[in-house]
Design a protein around this motif. Structure first.
Motif, PDB file in Angstrom:
ATOM      1  N   UNK A 368       0.833  -1.199   0.000  1.00 21.54           N
ATOM      2  CA  UNK A 368       0.000   0.000   0.000  1.00 21.54           C
ATOM      3  C   UNK A 368       0.866   1.246   0.000  1.00 21.54           C
ATOM      4  N   UNK A 369       1.978   1.204   0.750  1.00 20.06           N
ATOM      5  CA  UNK A 369       2.887   2.353   0.789  1.00 20.06           C
ATOM      6  C   UNK A 369       3.470   2.613  -0.600  1.00 20.06           C
ATOM      7  N   UNK A 371       2.170   1.882  -3.481  1.00 22.53           N
ATOM      8  CA  UNK A 371       1.146   2.428  -4.374  1.00 22.53           C
ATOM      9  C   UNK A 371       0.855   3.890  -4.043  1.00 22.53           C
ATOM     10  N   UNK A 372       0.754   4.197  -2.749  1.00 22.10           N
ATOM     11  CA  UNK A 372       0.362   5.570  -2.429  1.00 22.10           C
ATOM     12  C   UNK A 372       1.511   6.547  -2.711  1.00 22.10           C
ATOM     13  N   UNK A 373       2.769   6.095  -2.584  1.00 21.72           N
ATOM     14  CA  UNK A 373       3.895   6.976  -2.946  1.00 21.72           C
ATOM     15  C   UNK A 373       3.931   7.196  -4.460  1.00 21.72           C
ATOM     16  N   UNK A 375       1.314   7.145  -6.316  1.00 20.19           N
ATOM     17  CA  UNK A 375       0.199   8.078  -6.523  1.00 20.19           C
ATOM     18  C   UNK A 375       0.661   9.512  -6.254  1.00 20.19           C
ATOM     19  N   UNK A 376       1.445   9.672  -5.177  1.00 21.90           N
ATOM     20  CA  UNK A 376       1.892  11.017  -4.799  1.00 21.90           C
ATOM     21  C   UNK A 376       2.764  11.620  -5.898  1.00 21.90           C
ATOM     22  N   UNK A 379       0.478  12.588  -8.739  1.00 21.69           N
ATOM     23  CA  UNK A 379      -0.347  13.766  -8.448  1.00 21.69           C
ATOM     24  C   UNK A 379       0.485  15.042  -8.463  1.00 21.69           C
ATOM     25  N   UNK A 380       1.695  14.939  -7.850  1.00 21.10           N
ATOM     26  CA  UNK A 380       2.462  16.158  -7.649  1.00 21.10           C
ATOM     27  C   UNK A 380       3.351  16.522  -8.830  1.00 21.10           C
ATOM     28  N   UNK A 397       1.797   1.230 -10.932  1.00 18.25           N
ATOM     29  CA  UNK A 397       0.674   1.393 -10.014  1.00 18.25           C
ATOM     30  C   UNK A 397      -0.377   0.312 -10.235  1.00 18.25           C
TER      31      UNK A 397
END
Lengths: 575, 149
Positions: A368-369, A371-373, A375-376, A379-380, A397
């Motif tokens: 999960x970490x 994937x969310x990194x 994502x970050x 996004x950024x 991802x």
């Protein structure tokens, strides 16, 4: 004792064999010159008397020399009751003849003065005449008014192995007496003893052919029974509640490797494994109270010091136990091995399930970490990245997301393994589909999918697992559609005790070769498919369906029209 | 649940103080990011253990909401929730979060005194939903009046 049982069994056998006995009676009638001059008896009673005389003759007891086996019983009777006269009396057609005789010179008297003739008319009762002078039946009897001056008589009927009443064992006194409690029971036992001796005598003579020639099938029966005792593959024994074997059969000795004397002279509890003694004594106490042993196991020590597991059934009769044992040592060992294997299997299943939870939590966390990194970054910094970097990020991802789905499905599959059978739970399939529609709403919206649900039944099954099943099928259908809006249709129809639940999609179809193995773990229909259920989804489906006693299969599949999966579930609760 | 009624003077944190009890820096990051994007002025303190969170509260920290991972090392998150519920009564909103898929977690969290039980999302974007629900506990009036969406 054994004999009482034996006698009862033979009288039953006799009544069963009654029809067959009729023709023999006819034969005998001709050859035996039995006169019908005896007054006023019914035809049935006459036939019974003929039968009785036939058995008495066949036993070859009348007019034979005295035998110690019967004298011993008469002596025992005389001693027990301190009576001057004791007889083993056989009631012949027109006389009574004494096979054993204590205290009388004669060996026969006329039947018309015989007390025993009266006694045998009630074969189950001990006849007691406390004072013959006060009894209208006997006060004018020559044996009462003249020698031997009978005043007291107590006699118990004796049955032959064929079931007929042969005569009595009786005690006689020249003074009036009254019976004490228990006297008649002792008399009964003495009669059983005589019956036993009659059978033993038959066996000792071993003349089955002669007996058959006389037509006495029933006497042969008695011998067969004795052989049965000796030849039985089961261990047979007669024991006293005082704790000793009274008799054991050959098999009994063979299994334990011990000889008869050893078995009969040692309290049987001493052969029992120390750990089983309390339970054994309890079981004997139960028998003493009159209750049978249906199934009881204990360990018996053999001559060589090893132990055998014996499984018992036993019937008490007074202070005597009739017991059958079977050597179940081998079976117990197999059961024990089976239990160990089962235990090991359960432990390994448990370990597997615990492992599945660990996987779920501990492996999911870092994933999960990741994937969310990712994502970050997207996004950024998507704007600042070259196009192929964005592409790589996107693929990474998706792959990560697929891995989380796999882990979740694996979890679900593991959890199903320890699920209880559905029992008598009932599932409202309409409700299930409503639930699925709302929980899959994000996916349906994202894919612009249509979920068409027909009339849904209420059927036996665990709602939570049926929901898991249907949700996996719907998701699977949606994922099979690569181009355009997925259209998933659910229909149900009843057919001869089954519900056919069809889930149709408009996807790519499943190649013929894959139609069976798609239900195995980690089999993907379309490996290139992203975010797919990774092949566990359909394995979960199959597990649920099988737990409900149903089946799942591809009903039809075509690249042009899509696939229909058919789930069949029993419409009645599976017992 | 705490309600900021008219005229009540909020003690200390004009923009709300959230105490997050979370041992995963990645989840803490995702949560902080989602909260800040929704409510840039809110303050977020992150304790990595239940013991640390309790120590802060005993030292006088007065959060407006406590968000707690229930799979913490040491004293479990559930135990901390029930201790907080015991000492703070119904005043302090408590939120349980977890990444586990075990069904009994929801029940256990409710029993320990949590007002809300939320599953941690897999995707960063989905943390917005978590943040929204937590904010509704801290800023109920604004949330209801639609100031914060």
């Amino acid at each position: 004792m054994a004999l009482r049982d034996c006698g009862m069994a033979s009288s039953r056998a006799k009544s069963v064999a009654g029809a067959g006995a009729e023709s023999q009676v006819g034969q005998l009638e001709r050859q035996a010159r039995r006169s019908s001059d005896r007054p006023a008896k019914t035809a049935g009673a006459k036939a019974g008397e003929r039968e009785r005389l036939r058995e008495l003759q066949a036993l070859d007891l009348l007019d034979t020399p005295t035998e110690e086996r019967f004298d011993a019983v008469a002596r025992l009777a005389a001693r027990t009751f301190r009576a001057p006269i004791a007889l083993v009396s056989l009631v012949d057609e027109d006389r009574q003849w004494f096979k054993a005789c204590i205290g009388l010179e004669v060996r026969a008297t006329g039947r018309e003065v015989s007390f025993c003739s009266h006694a045998i008319e009630h074969p189950e009762e001990v006849m007691v005449v406390e004072d013959a002078l006060k009894d209208p039946r006997f006060r004018d009897n020559g044996l009462v008014t003249g020698p031997p001056h009978i005043r007291f008589y107590m006699g118990a009927p004796i049955r032959g192995p064929g079931g007929s009443v042969l005569g009595t064992v009786c005690v006689i006194d020249r003074n009036p007496r009254s019976v004490e409690p228990g006297d008649t029971a002792i008399m009964h036992s003495l009669a059983r003893l005589v019956e036993f001796e009659i059978v033993l005598r038959l066996l000792a003579h071993e003349q089955p052919l002669d007996l058959v020639s006389v037509g006495d099938v029933q006497a042969l029966d008695a011998m067969s029974r004795m052989r049965f005792w000796e030849m039985s593959r089961d261990m047979l024994c007669i024991a006293s509640t005082e704790g000793y074997f009274l008799d054991v059969n050959a098999r009994f000795m063979q299994v334990l490797g011990r000889d008869r004397n050893q078995l009969l002279e040692t309290p049987f509890i001493e052969f029992v494994h120390p750990d089983d003694r309390d339970a054994t004594l309890k079981e004997v106490a139960k028998l003493q109270s009159g209750l049978p042993t249906i199934s009881f196991s204990n360990r018996y020590r053999c001559q060589d010091g090893s132990y055998k597991w014996l499984e018992w059934t036993a019937t008490p009769l007074g202070d005597t136990l009739y017991a059958v044992a079977r050597d179940v040592t081998q079976r117990r060992k197999m059961d024990e091995d089976m239990r160990q294997i089962q235990g090991a299997l359960e432990r390994s299943n448990q370990a597997l399930e615990e492992y599945a939870y660990l996987v779920s939590h501990d492996m999911r966390e870092p994933l999960r970490a990741v994937i969310s990194r990712l994502d970050a970054i997207m996004e950024d910094h998507a704007d600042a990245l070259p196009e192929n970097a964005v592409h790589h990020l996107d693929r990474a991802t998706r792959a990560g997301t697929r891995l989380t789905h796999m882990i979740d499905n694996l979890m679900e599959y593991a959890r199903l393994g320890k699920a209880e059978p559905p029992g008598d739970a009932v599932t409202d399939l309409g409700q299930v589909m409503d639930n699925i529609r709302s929980s899959l709403n994000p996916l349906l919206e994202e894919r612009g999918a249509k979920l068409i649900v027909g009339d849904m039944p209420v059927l036996p099954g665990d709602p939570a697992r049926i929901e898991m099943l249907m949700q996996n099928l719907v998701k699977n259908g949606i994922q099979s559609v690569s181009d355009g809006a997925p259209r998933i249709k659910i229909e149900a129809a009843e057919e001869a005790g089954w519900w056919n639940i069809d889930v149709s999609d408009n996807g790519r179809g499943i190649p013929e070769v894959n139609r069976e193995n798609i239900f195995r773990m980690f089999q993907q229909i379309h490996p290139e498919q992203l975010g797919g259920s990774a092949g566990i989804g359909l394995a979960v489906c199959r597990r649920v369906v099988e737990q409900h006693g149903g089946t799942i299969a591809v009903l039809r599949s075509d690249p042009a029209t899509g696939t229909t999966m058919r789930v069949r579930l029993p419409s009645e609760v599976v017992v | 649940m705490r309600r900021a009624t008219q005229g009540e003077v909020r003690e200390g944190h004009e923009d709300g103080l959230v105490l997050l009890v979370e041992d995963s820096p990645d989840d803490a990051y995702a949560f902080r990011r989602a909260m800040k994007s929704l409510h840039p002025n809110c303050q977020i303190r992150v304790a990595s253990t239940g013991e640390q969170a309790m120590a802060w509260i005993e030292d006088g920290l007065q959060p407006d909401v406590v968000v707690c991972d229930i799979n913490l090392p040491g004293a479990s998150g559930l135990e901390m929730l029930s201790r907080l519920r015991g000492s703070k009564g119904r005043v302090l909103p408590l939120v349980a979060i977890t990444s586990s898929r075990m069904r009994r977690d929801r029940h256990l969290s409710r029993e320990a005194g949590a007002d809300l039980f939320l599953r941690k999302p897999d995707r960063l974007a989905d943390w917005a939903g978590i943040a929204r629900q937590v904010c509704q506990l801290v800023f109920p009036v604004e949330a209801e009046s639609g100031v914060v969406t």
